[in-house]
Design a protein around this motif. Sequence first.
Motif, PDB file in Angstrom:
ATOM      1  N   PRO A 221      23.359  38.266  52.661  1.00 44.63           N
ATOM      2  CA  PRO A 221      22.193  39.093  52.968  1.00 44.63           C
ATOM      3  C   PRO A 221      20.935  38.219  52.877  1.00 44.63           C
ATOM      4  O   PRO A 221      20.847  37.364  51.995  1.00 44.63           O
ATOM      5  CB  PRO A 221      22.197  40.156  51.864  1.00 44.63           C
ATOM      6  N   GLY A 222      20.002  38.428  53.787  1.00 40.53           N
ATOM      7  CA  GLY A 222      18.784  37.631  53.777  1.00 40.53           C
ATOM      8  C   GLY A 222      18.850  36.420  54.705  1.00 40.53           C
ATOM      9  O   GLY A 222      17.815  35.952  55.172  1.00 40.53           O
ATOM     10  N   GLN A 223      20.042  35.935  54.993  1.00 39.06           N
ATOM     11  CA  GLN A 223      20.138  34.763  55.877  1.00 39.06           C
ATOM     12  C   GLN A 223      19.757  35.062  57.324  1.00 39.06           C
ATOM     13  O   GLN A 223      19.086  34.244  57.963  1.00 39.06           O
ATOM     14  CB  GLN A 223      21.538  34.142  55.800  1.00 39.06           C
ATOM     15  N   PRO A 224      20.145  36.228  57.876  1.00 34.29           N
ATOM     16  CA  PRO A 224      19.784  36.475  59.283  1.00 34.29           C
ATOM     17  C   PRO A 224      18.277  36.438  59.521  1.00 34.29           C
ATOM     18  O   PRO A 224      17.834  35.953  60.567  1.00 34.29           O
ATOM     19  CB  PRO A 224      20.352  37.883  59.556  1.00 34.29           C
ATOM     20  N   GLU A 225      17.489  36.896  58.539  1.00 33.89           N
ATOM     21  CA  GLU A 225      16.031  36.946  58.715  1.00 33.89           C
ATOM     22  C   GLU A 225      15.477  35.560  59.035  1.00 33.89           C
ATOM     23  O   GLU A 225      14.637  35.403  59.915  1.00 33.89           O
ATOM     24  CB  GLU A 225      15.360  37.529  57.468  1.00 33.89           C
ATOM     25  N   ALA A 226      15.940  34.545  58.280  1.00 33.75           N
ATOM     26  CA  ALA A 226      15.459  33.186  58.536  1.00 33.75           C
ATOM     27  C   ALA A 226      16.071  32.618  59.813  1.00 33.75           C
ATOM     28  O   ALA A 226      15.413  31.920  60.585  1.00 33.75           O
ATOM     29  CB  ALA A 226      15.792  32.286  57.342  1.00 33.75           C
ATOM     30  N   MET A 227      17.332  32.951  60.057  1.00 27.82           N
ATOM     31  CA  MET A 227      18.033  32.344  61.193  1.00 27.82           C
ATOM     32  C   MET A 227      17.524  32.832  62.540  1.00 27.82           C
ATOM     33  O   MET A 227      17.763  32.188  63.567  1.00 27.82           O
ATOM     34  CB  MET A 227      19.545  32.573  61.051  1.00 27.82           C
ATOM     35  N   VAL A 228      16.826  33.971  62.543  1.00 22.11           N
ATOM     36  CA  VAL A 228      16.154  34.404  63.776  1.00 22.11           C
ATOM     37  C   VAL A 228      15.283  33.257  64.298  1.00 22.11           C
ATOM     38  O   VAL A 228      15.204  32.996  65.503  1.00 22.11           O
ATOM     39  CB  VAL A 228      15.260  35.638  63.493  1.00 22.11           C
ATOM     40  N   MET A 229      14.666  32.523  63.360  1.00 19.76           N
ATOM     41  CA  MET A 229      13.761  31.445  63.750  1.00 19.76           C
ATOM     42  C   MET A 229      14.511  30.234  64.303  1.00 19.76           C
ATOM     43  O   MET A 229      13.934  29.424  65.018  1.00 19.76           O
ATOM     44  CB  MET A 229      12.885  31.047  62.563  1.00 19.76           C
ATOM     45  N   ASP A 230      15.801  30.098  63.964  1.00 21.19           N
ATOM     46  CA  ASP A 230      16.597  29.039  64.578  1.00 21.19           C
ATOM     47  C   ASP A 230      16.783  29.314  66.076  1.00 21.19           C
ATOM     48  O   ASP A 230      17.004  28.390  66.859  1.00 21.19           O
ATOM     49  CB  ASP A 230      17.972  28.941  63.906  1.00 21.19           C
ATOM     50  N   TYR A 231      16.747  30.593  66.461  1.00 19.50           N
ATOM     51  CA  TYR A 231      16.821  30.929  67.892  1.00 19.50           C
ATOM     52  C   TYR A 231      15.452  30.854  68.574  1.00 19.50           C
ATOM     53  O   TYR A 231      15.300  30.251  69.635  1.00 19.50           O
ATOM     54  CB  TYR A 231      17.388  32.350  68.096  1.00 19.50           C
ATOM     55  N   THR A 232      14.456  31.487  67.954  1.00 16.74           N
ATOM     56  CA  THR A 232      13.170  31.612  68.660  1.00 16.74           C
ATOM     57  C   THR A 232      12.356  30.314  68.605  1.00 16.74           C
ATOM     58  O   THR A 232      11.739  29.935  69.594  1.00 16.74           O
ATOM     59  CB  THR A 232      12.314  32.738  68.049  1.00 16.74           C
ATOM     60  N   GLY A 233      12.362  29.630  67.466  1.00 17.72           N
ATOM     61  CA  GLY A 233      11.522  28.443  67.297  1.00 17.72           C
ATOM     62  C   GLY A 233      11.747  27.379  68.350  1.00 17.72           C
ATOM     63  O   GLY A 233      10.814  26.987  69.049  1.00 17.72           O
TER      64      GLY A 233
END
Lengths: 392, 106
Positions: A221-233
Amino acid sequence: MAVLAPPSSDIDLWEDASLADPYPLYQQLRDLGPVVHLSAQDAFAIPRYDPLREALADWHSFTSARGVMMNDHVNSAFTGIVLHTDPPEHDVMRKVLAAPLRPDQLRLITPRVRAEADAVVDRLVHRGRFDAATDLAQHLPLTIVSTLVGLGDFGKERMLEWAAATFDAQGPVDRARTRAAFPKLDEMVAYATQEVTAEKVDPAGWVAALYAAADRGALRPGQPEAMVMDYTGPALDTTIFATSSAIWLFAQHPDQWDLVREDPRLIPHAINEVVRLESPIQRFSRVATRDVEVGGHLVPEGARVLMLFASGNRDERHYPDPERFDVRRRPSDHLAFGHGVHACVGMNLARLEIRLLLEALAAKVERFELLGVERAVNSTLRGIAHLDVAVS
Amino acid sequence: MKLTFRRPDGSHGVHDTDPGTSVMEAAVAHGEDGIVAECGGSLMCATCHVYVDPAFSDLLAPPAEDEAEMLTCTAAERRPTSRLSCQLVLTDDLDGLVVEIPEEQV
């Protein structure tokens, strides 16, 4: 052999003049040695191909977990992204992140992306004159972020601004350019980590798949929130700059465009050659986890070490006549997508987008005429802000 | 040592290579266009796919987990003899190796 202190240089890669034209400086750094101490940042830089490739493969000695950017603010803002992890944690996260970016998955969306590419090329060729850096290069990456990543139009209009700021904010903290990008960076992080939620995204999209992975225990839990930025950044300016650099190079080298038009099977190799010569991400960094020897020179434990992808890609020790744009070179060992465990997870998608645009252009355009070019200046990226071309 | 590529059009490319290089690197060095090798051996693209001649199957270690996973991504049909040529490093006992290049890679 005795381990020597690296040569030192007062070259400052983050002066505006350096950002606008870094290649002569990289040449000087390569001439100095396999690793060079940069006094301006009290950091080390690896400018030659062989030691760079070796260092990128050695994640034990060169960690990403303390951030790959040049200041604490941005490294801390990006805590939890896959780019800022080491194995074994990295491998678990990356497997989830990479799932929709595998070649077999991308083959499923190729018809859709091709239709988009053909449509934008048809429209622009019909117009005859356009800005290849915006009209041509931005369309597919923006469409993909909103449709496939699944963010919809939510945040879409700000994505480009955020993408540029994300990379501008990665410079040393004593630079006005770096600090000026912090507010937009913080805004983007707040958007990705707080406003993007499982309920708001397309349930069939890639972000939703991150949340689903957390639900089934594949992520914490909590990892998807940061990993969104691995896609968008990294989805936007990188591919956008690679595309406009391709057009810029082909406009200046019509003989190379002729080769591609005669044999479109050269396009995948041409894309590698474009990013070798004009690497969109010029550099990331690592931190030495121990005293490490690089080409006979000592890099001390705790030092920040710049991985100069763009310099290694023009190392005359590795690529004969490295400044020459040659679509038949086949330089697939270039470091523009990095190397080792952190090799660009989106490279297949980037290649697909650029390939489909170049294929559509190769069928319709005989010549690009360069009418104007304005470079984008950014702490991390190399690219073109405006590229005015006429096609015939 | 000798390495032979059977191309999709039925022709053959026979090349002298050195042990220690991969079949993919040898293909690129000798201009075998049917091996695209987009990612340069990072195990990300599956565009250096080959079918190994069954006579040599026993000489090769089976694909590691990450190669096996990427083999599910080949553009051409995957067969029991499918390998990614970036992972096939030539050794002296592979002298004479024959691999077939599939029709499609991208």
